[in-house]
Scaffold this motif. Sequence first.
Motif, mmCIF file in Angstrom:
data_model
loop_
_atom_site.group_PDB
_atom_site.id
_atom_site.type_symbol
_atom_site.label_atom_id
_atom_site.label_comp_id
_atom_site.label_asym_id
_atom_site.label_seq_id
_atom_site.Cartn_x
_atom_site.Cartn_y
_atom_site.Cartn_z
ATOM 1 N N PHE A 5 -5.976 2.615 0.453
ATOM 2 C CA PHE A 5 -6.278 1.275 0.949
ATOM 3 C C PHE A 5 -5.037 0.642 1.577
ATOM 4 C CE2 PHE A 5 -9.900 1.728 -1.823
ATOM 5 C CZ PHE A 5 -10.883 0.926 -1.267
ATOM 6 N N SER A 6 -5.259 -0.168 2.590
ATOM 7 C CA SER A 6 -4.174 -0.987 3.147
ATOM 8 C C SER A 6 -4.293 -2.399 2.579
ATOM 9 C CB SER A 6 -4.270 -1.039 4.675
ATOM 10 O OG SER A 6 -5.458 -1.720 5.073
ATOM 11 N N ILE A 7 -3.202 -3.148 2.652
ATOM 12 C CA ILE A 7 -3.224 -4.521 2.142
ATOM 13 C C ILE A 7 -4.244 -5.349 2.911
ATOM 14 C CG2 ILE A 7 -1.873 -6.613 1.761
ATOM 15 C CD1 ILE A 7 0.595 -4.915 1.544
ATOM 16 N N GLU A 8 -4.327 -5.124 4.226
ATOM 17 C CA GLU A 8 -5.232 -5.917 5.060
ATOM 18 C C GLU A 8 -6.689 -5.755 4.625
ATOM 19 O OE1 GLU A 8 -2.953 -3.862 6.145
ATOM 20 O OE2 GLU A 8 -1.495 -5.107 7.199
ATOM 21 N N GLU A 9 -7.029 -4.603 4.092
ATOM 22 C CA GLU A 9 -8.404 -4.398 3.634
ATOM 23 C C GLU A 9 -8.695 -5.187 2.360
ATOM 24 O OE1 GLU A 9 -9.936 -0.073 4.609
ATOM 25 O OE2 GLU A 9 -7.937 -0.005 3.724
ATOM 26 N N LEU A 10 -7.710 -5.252 1.472
ATOM 27 C CA LEU A 10 -7.912 -5.908 0.188
ATOM 28 C C LEU A 10 -7.648 -7.407 0.253
ATOM 29 C CD1 LEU A 10 -6.091 -3.281 -2.063
ATOM 30 C CD2 LEU A 10 -8.559 -3.502 -1.693
ATOM 31 N N LEU A 11 -6.642 -7.792 1.048
ATOM 32 C CA LEU A 11 -6.213 -9.195 1.113
ATOM 33 C C LEU A 11 -5.930 -9.574 2.561
ATOM 34 C CD1 LEU A 11 -3.772 -8.922 -1.903
ATOM 35 C CD2 LEU A 11 -5.782 -10.403 -1.883
ATOM 36 N N ASN A 12 -6.449 -10.712 2.979
ATOM 37 C CA ASN A 12 -6.244 -11.177 4.343
ATOM 38 C C ASN A 12 -6.389 -12.699 4.388
ATOM 39 O OD1 ASN A 12 -9.170 -11.585 4.379
ATOM 40 N ND2 ASN A 12 -9.277 -9.347 4.627
ATOM 41 N N LYS A 13 -6.440 -13.264 5.583
ATOM 42 C CA LYS A 13 -6.516 -14.723 5.711
ATOM 43 C C LYS A 13 -7.781 -15.282 5.072
ATOM 44 C CE LYS A 13 -3.745 -15.122 9.923
ATOM 45 N NZ LYS A 13 -3.720 -15.555 11.350
ATOM 46 N N GLU A 14 -8.883 -14.546 5.194
ATOM 47 C CA GLU A 14 -10.131 -15.011 4.595
ATOM 48 C C GLU A 14 -10.140 -14.833 3.078
ATOM 49 O OE1 GLU A 14 -10.040 -12.914 7.241
ATOM 50 O OE2 GLU A 14 -10.409 -14.526 8.698
ATOM 51 N N HIS A 15 -9.398 -13.839 2.588
ATOM 52 C CA HIS A 15 -9.349 -13.550 1.149
ATOM 53 C C HIS A 15 -7.886 -13.360 0.734
ATOM 54 C CE1 HIS A 15 -13.365 -12.176 2.492
ATOM 55 N NE2 HIS A 15 -13.758 -12.699 1.345
ATOM 56 N N PRO A 16 -7.120 -14.468 0.623
ATOM 57 C CA PRO A 16 -5.692 -14.357 0.294
ATOM 58 C C PRO A 16 -5.422 -14.018 -1.166
ATOM 59 C CG PRO A 16 -6.320 -16.659 0.445
ATOM 60 C CD PRO A 16 -7.521 -15.871 0.872
ATOM 61 N N VAL A 27 2.342 -11.530 -2.610
ATOM 62 C CA VAL A 27 2.897 -10.665 -3.647
ATOM 63 C C VAL A 27 2.766 -9.196 -3.251
ATOM 64 C CG1 VAL A 27 2.643 -9.897 -6.043
ATOM 65 C CG2 VAL A 27 2.472 -12.321 -5.504
ATOM 66 N N MET A 28 1.597 -8.810 -2.754
ATOM 67 C CA MET A 28 1.357 -7.408 -2.426
ATOM 68 C C MET A 28 2.103 -6.967 -1.172
ATOM 69 S SD MET A 28 -0.253 -6.474 -4.996
ATOM 70 C CE MET A 28 -0.135 -4.782 -4.444
ATOM 71 N N TYR A 29 2.281 -7.883 -0.219
ATOM 72 C CA TYR A 29 3.086 -7.534 0.955
ATOM 73 C C TYR A 29 4.537 -7.288 0.551
ATOM 74 C CZ TYR A 29 -0.294 -8.161 4.728
ATOM 75 O OH TYR A 29 -1.351 -7.988 5.599
ATOM 76 N N THR A 30 5.043 -8.083 -0.393
ATOM 77 C CA THR A 30 6.398 -7.871 -0.894
ATOM 78 C C THR A 30 6.495 -6.521 -1.593
ATOM 79 O OG1 THR A 30 6.737 -10.249 -1.192
ATOM 80 C CG2 THR A 30 8.195 -8.783 -2.413
ATOM 81 N N ALA A 31 5.498 -6.204 -2.421
ATOM 82 C CA ALA A 31 5.498 -4.916 -3.125
ATOM 83 C C ALA A 31 5.477 -3.751 -2.138
ATOM 84 C CB ALA A 31 4.298 -4.845 -4.063
ATOM 85 N N ALA A 32 4.635 -3.849 -1.123
ATOM 86 C CA ALA A 32 4.528 -2.780 -0.128
ATOM 87 C C ALA A 32 5.857 -2.584 0.595
ATOM 88 C CB ALA A 32 3.419 -3.104 0.869
ATOM 89 N N TYR A 33 6.553 -3.689 0.855
ATOM 90 C CA TYR A 33 7.855 -3.615 1.516
ATOM 91 C C TYR A 33 8.845 -2.813 0.678
ATOM 92 C CZ TYR A 33 12.459 -5.159 3.135
ATOM 93 O OH TYR A 33 13.752 -5.191 3.579
ATOM 94 N N PHE A 34 8.868 -3.069 -0.631
ATOM 95 C CA PHE A 34 9.820 -2.365 -1.497
ATOM 96 C C PHE A 34 9.434 -0.909 -1.695
ATOM 97 C CE2 PHE A 34 10.937 -6.736 -2.729
ATOM 98 C CZ PHE A 34 12.303 -6.659 -2.531
ATOM 99 N N TYR A 35 8.145 -0.615 -1.750
ATOM 100 C CA TYR A 35 7.730 0.783 -1.846
ATOM 101 C C TYR A 35 8.198 1.567 -0.620
ATOM 102 C CZ TYR A 35 4.658 0.312 -5.939
ATOM 103 O OH TYR A 35 4.162 0.132 -7.205
#
Length: 428
Positions: free
Chosen positions: A294-305, A237-245
């Motif tokens: 913050f970047s998305i990778e810091e908040l959400l990643n493979k270990e914490h999707p 969801v957040m990667y999609t949001a970042a793309y549109f921003y």
Amino acid sequence: MDFDRIKEKLNILADAAKYDVSCSSSGSKRKNTNKGLGDSSGMGICHSYTEDGRCVSLLKILLTNHCIFDCAYCVTRKSNDIKRAAFKVQEVVDLTINFYRRNYIEGLFLSSGIFKSPDTTMERLVQVAKKLRLEENFNGYIHLKSIPGASDELMYEAGLYADRLSVNIEIPTREGLQLLAPDKDRKDFLQPMKKVKNEIVRYKAERNIIKSTPKFAPAGQSTQMIVGATNETDAQVMYTAAYFYKKYQMKRVYYSGYIPVSYDPRLPSIGTDVPLLRENRLYQADWLMRFYGFSIEELLNKEHPNLDSDVDPKLSWALRNLHLFPVDVNKADKQMLARIPGLGMKSVYKILGARKYRNLNWEHLQKIGVALNRAKYFMVCNSKEWEKKDLSAMNIKGLILQNSKSKFRNTYNNQLNLFDKQDALIQY
């Protein structure tokens, strides 16, 4: 005019519009000229709270709830057995003006089901805005919901009369949209967004040269995603949001918790709770990305999707990165100060300004407004040792949650005591 019929339409189409959450403070500065009606300058829209605490509103309706599409998640889809209605263009204009004159609203949020074709629907929406601006000399806020698949010509005309335009992307991923709305094509959502973005960029460039250049969507564009209708992770969801921003320069991306409206095997069951907490956490993560660095990778990643439901995303990140703490508030840069749980950006700027004159201590930070009940575990200052000591991330999380619950109980008890006192005064 058949007032009973208009009232019935209003009940149906205002109720159908409640599922669209992508409306808030306008950000527009359209000023009243030539003794016209209304003024959107400095005003927020649609039961939104401005910075000074004012609550403002708009007329939020659909032009029609007839729709040629059969999206599983939508209450107005063609296969749903609901009462249908449609406004005429002049009816919407008259309602807006009459409500405004009675001081019920500051503007209009107009969306619609898609009838006949995207262009036919978008043309009607534009006609409403055009009549309000040119015939009624209305200078209040207008937010038009752009119709997926509408032509570039209509999108350009819409931007000349509306303060904000928005196309709801609806489902975060292409696969999810294909599952629940197979009649729709994702590119039909992107085409209007691209046109609006390009025109906004062109307007700003021309405005620097020719001051009389007509305004184009001065409050920008926004979009909305439904959360919980499909099985996307928070990271998706957040990667999609970042793309549109980034790609379409969105002012806001809104997250709407899915509300089950009918039985469909592709959707969560009717008894499923609306994921309001998840929706809230997504907004918090969105805020951290846009304003806290913050970047998305810091908040959400493979270990914490997915985002932590117990604590907010910033605290969750800090607990996973205790090796970066404690932070010395008298020496740390802005980026690191902003990552301390309990520090908002206003507090960060106050700290940066105040420490030019002296080293800050615990008392200073309290006066600044730092939430010390959580910040104390992640920072040091001039007069206090680090509260973390040998505590683990789990220990700190437990202490913060315990303090939060105690604070809630105290607030609740104080409110009950206040009500008891008021009742006693009334009885007396």
